[in-house]
Design a protein around this motif. Structure first.
Motif, PDB file in Angstrom:
ATOM      1  N   TYR A  16     -32.279  -7.901 -48.900  1.00 55.42           N
ATOM      2  CA  TYR A  16     -33.006  -9.170 -49.035  1.00 55.42           C
ATOM      3  C   TYR A  16     -32.195 -10.382 -48.592  1.00 55.42           C
ATOM      4  CZ  TYR A  16     -37.255  -7.227 -50.873  1.00 55.42           C
ATOM      5  OH  TYR A  16     -38.438  -6.564 -50.980  1.00 55.42           O
ATOM      6  N   GLY A  17     -31.034 -10.158 -48.056  1.00 52.14           N
ATOM      7  CA  GLY A  17     -30.220 -11.287 -47.626  1.00 52.14           C
ATOM      8  C   GLY A  17     -29.945 -12.246 -48.776  1.00 52.14           C
ATOM      9  N   ALA A  18     -29.629 -11.662 -49.956  1.00 51.44           N
ATOM     10  CA  ALA A  18     -29.529 -12.474 -51.167  1.00 51.44           C
ATOM     11  C   ALA A  18     -28.154 -13.125 -51.307  1.00 51.44           C
ATOM     12  CB  ALA A  18     -29.864 -11.619 -52.383  1.00 51.44           C
ATOM     13  N   LEU A  19     -27.687 -13.702 -50.235  1.00 50.09           N
ATOM     14  CA  LEU A  19     -26.469 -14.496 -50.335  1.00 50.09           C
ATOM     15  C   LEU A  19     -26.411 -15.455 -49.156  1.00 50.09           C
ATOM     16  CD1 LEU A  19     -23.242 -12.788 -49.027  1.00 50.09           C
ATOM     17  CD2 LEU A  19     -25.522 -12.078 -48.383  1.00 50.09           C
ATOM     18  N   GLN A  20     -25.705 -16.552 -49.373  1.00 51.34           N
ATOM     19  CA  GLN A  20     -25.350 -17.377 -48.230  1.00 51.34           C
ATOM     20  C   GLN A  20     -23.832 -17.354 -48.130  1.00 51.34           C
ATOM     21  OE1 GLN A  20     -27.696 -21.022 -47.720  1.00 51.34           O
ATOM     22  NE2 GLN A  20     -29.304 -20.071 -48.934  1.00 51.34           N
ATOM     23  N   CYS A  21     -23.145 -18.123 -48.993  1.00 52.65           N
ATOM     24  CA  CYS A  21     -21.683 -18.078 -48.916  1.00 52.65           C
ATOM     25  C   CYS A  21     -21.119 -16.860 -49.641  1.00 52.65           C
ATOM     26  CB  CYS A  21     -21.076 -19.355 -49.467  1.00 52.65           C
ATOM     27  SG  CYS A  21     -20.955 -19.414 -51.260  1.00 52.65           S
ATOM     28  N   GLY A  22     -21.870 -16.302 -50.611  1.00 44.32           N
ATOM     29  CA  GLY A  22     -21.432 -15.089 -51.295  1.00 44.32           C
ATOM     30  C   GLY A  22     -20.594 -15.297 -52.539  1.00 44.32           C
ATOM     31  N   PHE A  23     -20.247 -16.536 -52.838  1.00 45.17           N
ATOM     32  CA  PHE A  23     -19.339 -16.783 -53.967  1.00 45.17           C
ATOM     33  C   PHE A  23     -19.959 -16.386 -55.310  1.00 45.17           C
ATOM     34  CE2 PHE A  23     -16.453 -19.232 -56.677  1.00 45.17           C
ATOM     35  CZ  PHE A  23     -15.245 -18.987 -56.054  1.00 45.17           C
TER      36      PHE A  23
ATOM     37  N   CYS B 100     -25.545 -22.627 -52.963  1.00 45.31           N
ATOM     38  CA  CYS B 100     -26.306 -22.642 -51.709  1.00 45.31           C
ATOM     39  C   CYS B 100     -27.807 -22.683 -51.998  1.00 45.31           C
ATOM     40  CB  CYS B 100     -26.019 -21.405 -50.869  1.00 45.31           C
ATOM     41  SG  CYS B 100     -24.287 -21.029 -50.616  1.00 45.31           S
ATOM     42  N   THR B 101     -28.165 -22.584 -53.276  1.00 47.09           N
ATOM     43  CA  THR B 101     -29.556 -22.519 -53.748  1.00 47.09           C
ATOM     44  C   THR B 101     -30.348 -21.434 -53.033  1.00 47.09           C
ATOM     45  OG1 THR B 101     -30.470 -24.199 -52.272  1.00 47.09           O
ATOM     46  CG2 THR B 101     -29.538 -24.965 -54.332  1.00 47.09           C
ATOM     47  N   GLY B 102     -29.764 -20.248 -52.933  1.00 44.93           N
ATOM     48  CA  GLY B 102     -30.465 -19.107 -52.342  1.00 44.93           C
ATOM     49  C   GLY B 102     -31.211 -18.305 -53.385  1.00 44.93           C
ATOM     50  N   TYR B 103     -31.730 -18.978 -54.394  1.00 47.59           N
ATOM     51  CA  TYR B 103     -32.299 -18.252 -55.546  1.00 47.59           C
ATOM     52  C   TYR B 103     -33.490 -17.381 -55.187  1.00 47.59           C
ATOM     53  CZ  TYR B 103     -29.397 -21.242 -58.506  1.00 47.59           C
ATOM     54  OH  TYR B 103     -28.346 -21.866 -59.094  1.00 47.59           O
ATOM     55  N   THR B 104     -34.313 -17.814 -54.230  1.00 47.35           N
ATOM     56  CA  THR B 104     -35.536 -17.061 -53.926  1.00 47.35           C
ATOM     57  C   THR B 104     -35.197 -15.634 -53.511  1.00 47.35           C
ATOM     58  OG1 THR B 104     -36.614 -19.103 -53.270  1.00 47.35           O
ATOM     59  CG2 THR B 104     -37.645 -17.055 -52.536  1.00 47.35           C
ATOM     60  N   GLN B 105     -34.257 -15.503 -52.584  1.00 43.50           N
ATOM     61  CA  GLN B 105     -33.885 -14.171 -52.111  1.00 43.50           C
ATOM     62  C   GLN B 105     -33.242 -13.347 -53.221  1.00 43.50           C
ATOM     63  OE1 GLN B 105     -33.605 -16.952 -50.406  1.00 43.50           O
ATOM     64  NE2 GLN B 105     -33.610 -16.635 -48.189  1.00 43.50           N
ATOM     65  N   ILE B 106     -32.470 -14.016 -54.078  1.00 48.97           N
ATOM     66  CA  ILE B 106     -31.795 -13.309 -55.171  1.00 48.97           C
ATOM     67  C   ILE B 106     -32.833 -12.746 -56.151  1.00 48.97           C
ATOM     68  CG2 ILE B 106     -30.302 -13.640 -57.182  1.00 48.97           C
ATOM     69  CD1 ILE B 106     -28.759 -15.737 -55.401  1.00 48.97           C
ATOM     70  N   LEU B 107     -33.795 -13.590 -56.519  1.00 50.95           N
ATOM     71  CA  LEU B 107     -34.831 -13.134 -57.445  1.00 50.95           C
ATOM     72  C   LEU B 107     -35.660 -12.019 -56.800  1.00 50.95           C
ATOM     73  CD1 LEU B 107     -35.971 -16.605 -58.852  1.00 50.95           C
ATOM     74  CD2 LEU B 107     -34.608 -14.881 -60.035  1.00 50.95           C
ATOM     75  N   GLN B 108     -35.963 -12.187 -55.509  1.00 53.84           N
ATOM     76  CA  GLN B 108     -36.752 -11.161 -54.812  1.00 53.84           C
ATOM     77  C   GLN B 108     -36.009  -9.827 -54.739  1.00 53.84           C
ATOM     78  OE1 GLN B 108     -37.754 -12.913 -51.033  1.00 53.84           O
ATOM     79  NE2 GLN B 108     -39.714 -13.681 -51.789  1.00 53.84           N
ATOM     80  N   ALA B 109     -34.693  -9.897 -54.554  1.00 52.66           N
ATOM     81  CA  ALA B 109     -33.914  -8.663 -54.488  1.00 52.66           C
ATOM     82  C   ALA B 109     -34.085  -7.864 -55.780  1.00 52.66           C
ATOM     83  CB  ALA B 109     -32.441  -8.986 -54.244  1.00 52.66           C
ATOM     84  N   VAL B 110     -33.974  -8.564 -56.914  1.00 46.34           N
ATOM     85  CA  VAL B 110     -34.112  -7.865 -58.200  1.00 46.34           C
ATOM     86  C   VAL B 110     -35.560  -7.410 -58.383  1.00 46.34           C
ATOM     87  CG1 VAL B 110     -33.697  -7.987 -60.680  1.00 46.34           C
ATOM     88  CG2 VAL B 110     -32.231  -9.272 -59.124  1.00 46.34           C
ATOM     89  N   GLN B 111     -36.501  -8.264 -57.999  1.00 43.68           N
ATOM     90  CA  GLN B 111     -37.923  -7.892 -58.115  1.00 43.68           C
ATOM     91  C   GLN B 111     -38.231  -6.636 -57.301  1.00 43.68           C
ATOM     92  OE1 GLN B 111     -39.650 -11.529 -56.755  1.00 43.68           O
ATOM     93  NE2 GLN B 111     -39.539 -12.545 -58.759  1.00 43.68           N
TER      94      GLN B 111
END
Lengths: 323, 178
Positions: free
Chosen positions: B97-104, B139-150
């Protein structure tokens, strides 16, 4: 990096109490507030006395009188999820669930939540303020948007705990063990206003440890809740919060207890609101009188008058949800 | 002191005032746990302690003695040891899901999600958001992060996983009026 200190983990409560007697040691519960304070040099400690091995200070048990005893080292998360707490002491479950973040709720303990240090940015920052033994409250003439509107002077902190107001409306007491034995204090009397002693938040003396929190039995007519208003949806401390416990009898308020968070240097019992509610059916007129009673003695600082409006709105919202 | 990290017991020599995070990074070389705010605000240093997500910058290493610590480095091996194949499903989903930008924030996010799924295999979207609320992504990449878990939950439920952000964009363009 934390300043240098040593660490001990006593096996008994007596040992812990005697290790703390030197006045240069600090008690370590969950550590989430303690380590932050040490790192920011709010205060110093030569030695940390960890309570971790004292298993008797952990867990939630029903008592013979039908109440509940919560060990001071019980994690905030465990309280938020506990079946009996959720069904009978809802205000406490809601308050515990609103504390900090999921991780900090796993680490933080109830005893520690009650004994937190204030979040005032001058106190936490590089200012030798009144509460740290200095002679100035920098918030009084400074950035005071998150400070108190009741009970202030000469220091204007707010007490940061969510669970304390909830426990107060539920009639809780804390058990304290120290060099002179055990004492039991109603939680409301555990806290100290700055006018009484500006350098302490609680009546805890040297070497004393909070060991348990006792809740009296909750009758079937008890309805309680805690609502926290904050700038962010997670993690944040309360701008204002309201714990409410009502004994309802066919729609009539037989008894009411109200306490606010985020507005005073101690969890703020709102007796004026309680007397408006007692004996009444909650209708529009009663809600309106309660809103006025909640704020009639408020004395906001230059930057926090918004808390007065917020508090009025909060009282309206909570009571309307019951009416 | 003895610390059990990712299944191995380590004999560690560190001062009493070192945090678990400092020992992980500067004694054991496990730098996947990130040192962000160092005050409990950001969640980048999240590790699992006895299965629960905790902030390792606010735990003294001495307090972690006798407890099971899992860091991001241990997740894949742990998954294999439990009979799984490939990376842990949470790591795999973050990848897909590309759930990262900088990865920190990623190791903390993944560990918080892992703890949630271990306890609640089929959480609601609200439960997912709540479980990750102690981990900040700047990076406010929350959408992809939430989608990954979903997507993991969807797979377990046998329903269609959320469309990946770039796929949704493509669909939108094709369906638009031209």
């Amino acid at each position: 990096m934390l300043p240098d200190f040593s660490y001990v983990r006593p096996g008994t409560l007596d040992e812990a109490v005697s290790l703390l007697a030197d006045g240069r040691s600090r008690v370590h519960g969950g550590g989430t507030d303690l380590l932050g304070c040490l790192r920011d040099r709010v205060f110093a400690a030569e030695r940390l006395v960890s309570l971790r091995d004292l298993a008797g200070l952990r867990g939630i048990q029903e008592t013979a009188d039908g109440g509940l005893r919560i060990g001071a080292l019980t994690a905030v998360a465990e309280i938020a999820e506990h079946e009996t707490v959720r069904s009978r002491y809802r205000a406490l479950a809601e308050a515990a669930a609103s504390v900090a973040s999921p991780q900090l709720r796993q680490q933080g303990t109830l005893g520690g939540n009650l004994c937190q240090k204030p979040r005032c940015w001058y106190y936490r920052g590089d200012f030798h303020c009144l509460r740290k033994g200095g002679d100035t409250c920098y918030a009084a003439a400074g950035e005071n948007q998150y400070h108190c509107i009741f009970g202030g002077g000469p220091c204007f902190i707010v007490h940061p705990s969510d669970t304390a107001p909830a426990l107060i409306v539920l009639g809780a007491a804390v058990q304290v063990v120290g060099p002179r034995g055990t004492r039991r204090v109603p939680l409301e009397e555990f806290y100290v206003l700055p006018e009484a002693d500006v350098e302490r938040e609680t009546t805890l003396g040297r070497g004393e440890i909070v060991t348990a929190i006792d809740l009296p039995p909750a009758g079937p007519s008890l309805r309680s809740s805690y609502r926290k208003v904050r700038a962010r949806g997670a993690w944040d401390f309360a701008l204002v919060g309201m714990a409410l416990a009502l004994q309802l009898d066919g729609g009539v308020v037989r008894d009411a207890r109200v306490a606010f968070s985020g507005v005073a240097p101690v969890p703020w019992r709102a007796r004026d609101v309680e007397s408006v509610l007692r004996g009444q059916r909650i209708d529009r007129a009663v809600v309106s009188r309660a809103m006025n009673a909640a704020v009639s003695k408020a004395s906001p600082l230059p930057h926090n008058a918004y808390k007065v409006d917020l508090l009025r709105g909060l009282v309206e919202e909570r009571l309307a949800s019951i009416a | 002191m003895h610390l059990k990290v990712n299944g191995d017991v380590h004999d560690v020599d560190a001062p009493d005032h070192w945090t678990l995070l400092e020992v992980l990074r500067y004694r054991l070389g496990l730098t996947g746990s990130k040192q962000g705010c160092d005050k409990g605000d950001c969640g980048a240093c999240t590790v699992l302690v006895d299965g629960e997500p905790m902030i390792s910058c606010l735990i003294l290493a001495r307090e972690a003695e006798g407890r099971e610590i899992v860091t991001i480095e241990g997740l894949w091996p742990l998954h294999l040891a439990r009979g799984g194949e490939g990376p842990d499903p949470v790591q795999d989903a973050f990848d897909r899901y590309g759930a990262l930008q900088c990865g920190f924030c990623q190791s903390g996010m993944i560990l918080s999600a892992r703890a949630l799924l271990d306890r609640t295999p089929s959480p609601t979207d609200e439960e997912i958001a709540r479980a990750l609320s102690g981990n900040l992504c700047r990076c406010t990449g929350y959408t992809q992060i939430l989608q990954a878990v979903q997507s993991i939950v969807a797979r377990a439920r046998g329903v269609e996983p959320p469309r990946r952000s770039w796929e949704a964009a493509n669909v939108g363009r094709q369906a638009g009026e031209r």
